[in-house]
Design a protein around this motif. Structure first.
Motif, PDB file in Angstrom:
ATOM      1  N   SER A  11       0.892  -1.312   0.055  1.00  0.00           N
ATOM      2  CA  SER A  11       0.106  -0.036  -0.049  1.00  0.00           C
ATOM      3  C   SER A  11       0.667   1.196  -0.104  1.00  0.00           C
ATOM      4  N   ARG A  12       2.215   1.032   0.437  1.00  0.00           N
ATOM      5  CA  ARG A  12       3.037   2.382   0.532  1.00  0.00           C
ATOM      6  C   ARG A  12       4.246   2.406  -0.433  1.00  0.00           C
ATOM      7  N   ASP A  68       2.349   6.340  -2.134  1.00  0.00           N
ATOM      8  CA  ASP A  68       1.196   6.381  -1.294  1.00  0.00           C
ATOM      9  C   ASP A  68      -0.070   6.473  -2.105  1.00  0.00           C
TER      10      ASP A  68
END
Length: 365
Positions: free
Chosen positions: A348-349, A353
């Motif tokens: 997810s990062r 982001d």
């Protein structure tokens, strides 16, 4: 619209599923992560033997030039096993980028070994000045072609044979123009590597380049960005596979775990929360399918950004919910729930982001 897989895609899916079924459980995954490079060299060799390392590469490199459907199918299946081997970073990102920009002589030297898995490359692009998906390349090219600068995070960069390094030949640090790609050998003088663990237990490295000799590959920041589209699709497909695996494991747990004389899954509040997460999985799958059918059009990159903008936060939220249903056990290494959630956090990062993906999707920033 027909989303049935063709014969070749079914074969690739079966290969990936069989690889997971035969070689992955929590004990073995922990063992693989504890290896010197953060994964199992035996499993990497097996992936090469199955043709899954070469498959995303072009046919002239010995691959199958997989399209979006096949890539999503393979990486969703691997995601369900929370596979530790760095196919995305070393193949979808680095090997495909090398294939895209390297001159013919270097391709002749490297591509066969990359396709067979006997050599690995990693992309060294991220620097401390980069924030929220913004471009920042301060690494400089010297008059003799050597590189000086630092790369803050190179996932799957431990034990590789070389690095594709972005460096600036002209312009200011945030300028897309003036950035070129170079090949730096892992044992090059002036290159200092520091290894560290990422949140999912894998190994990344930081690089310091102190006049490190390099070979000019060519290409530009635009090539890095264009190459990233299929890699981002693969990451999202992997995240979807992990989401499904966590959901299925939790559903089984809720059907069997007793509290107050009844199965946890019989409580209406829990049913509603599980239904919400089921809906999130189906939304993610729909957006994945939208991205797949957009390949070949000018909407493809935007569709992949939209997929990532949704699935990155949705997957982390699903992980939170599945952990809470399991209680304190959910955050331990004893259950796949914690392993999967940590991998979802990384997906997810990285490499930016979800807000950066949303900005690209909306055409702002």
């Amino acid at each position: 619209m027909n989303f049935d897989l063709n014969e070749d895609e079914e074969m690739l899916k079966a290969l990936a599923e069989r690889f997971v079924e035969d070689n992955y459980d929590l004990d073995r995954r922990r063992q693989y992560l504890g290896g010197p490079n953060g994964f199992s060299p035996q499993m990497w060799a097996l992936l090469a033997e199955l043709g899954l390392i070469a498959a995303p590469l072009a046919e002239e490199s010995g691959g199958l030039a997989l399209d979006a459907t096949a890539i999503a199918t393979v990486f969703e299946a691997l995601g369900k096993g929370i596979v530790a081997e760095p196919l995305i970073e070393n193949v979808m990102v680095a090997a495909r980028l090398f294939e895209r920009v390297a001159p013919a002589a270097l391709k002749a030297e490297w591509m066969e070994a990359l396709a067979m898995g006997s050599r690995r490359l990693a992309l060294a692009h991220a620097e401390h000045g980069s924030r929220g998906g913004s471009l920042w390349v301060a690494t400089k090219v010297g008059a003799d072609g050597s590189l000086t600068g630092a790369k803050s995070c190179v996932p799957a960069g431990a034990g590789v044979d070389g690095y594709i390094v972005s460096a600036r030949e002209s312009g200011a640090e945030g300028d897309p123009a003036g950035v070129t790609l170079f090949l730096v050998a892992a044992d090059a003088p002036g290159l200092v590597r520091t290894a560290w663990r990422t949140v999912d237990g894998a190994l990344a490295v930081s690089l310091e380049l102190n006049g490190a000799p390099a070979l000019r590959l060519g290409g530009s920041f635009a090539d890095v960005a264009a190459n990233e589209t299929l890699a981002s699709l693969a990451r999202s497909a992997e995240a979807l596979g992990i989401m499904q695996a966590l959901f299925d494991a939790t559903l089984d747990y809720l059907r069997t775990r007793q509290q107050f004389g009844a199965a946890l899954g019989s409580f209406q509040a829990i049913q509603h929360r599980m239904a919400a997460q089921y809906a999130a999985i189906e939304q993610a799958r729909a957006l994945l399918n939208l991205a797949i059918v957009s390949q070949g059009s000018d909407r493809f990159a935007s569709a992949v950004d939209g997929l990532r903008a949704f699935i990155a936060p949705a997957s982390v939220e699903l992980g939170h919910e599945m952990i809470q249903f399991h209680g304190g056990m959910g955050v331990t290494d004893e259950l796949m729930i914690g392993h999967g959630h940590k991998r979802l956090l990384m997906l997810s990062r990285w490499p930016d982001d979800p807000q950066a993906a949303l900005d690209r999707f909306a055409g702002v920033g």
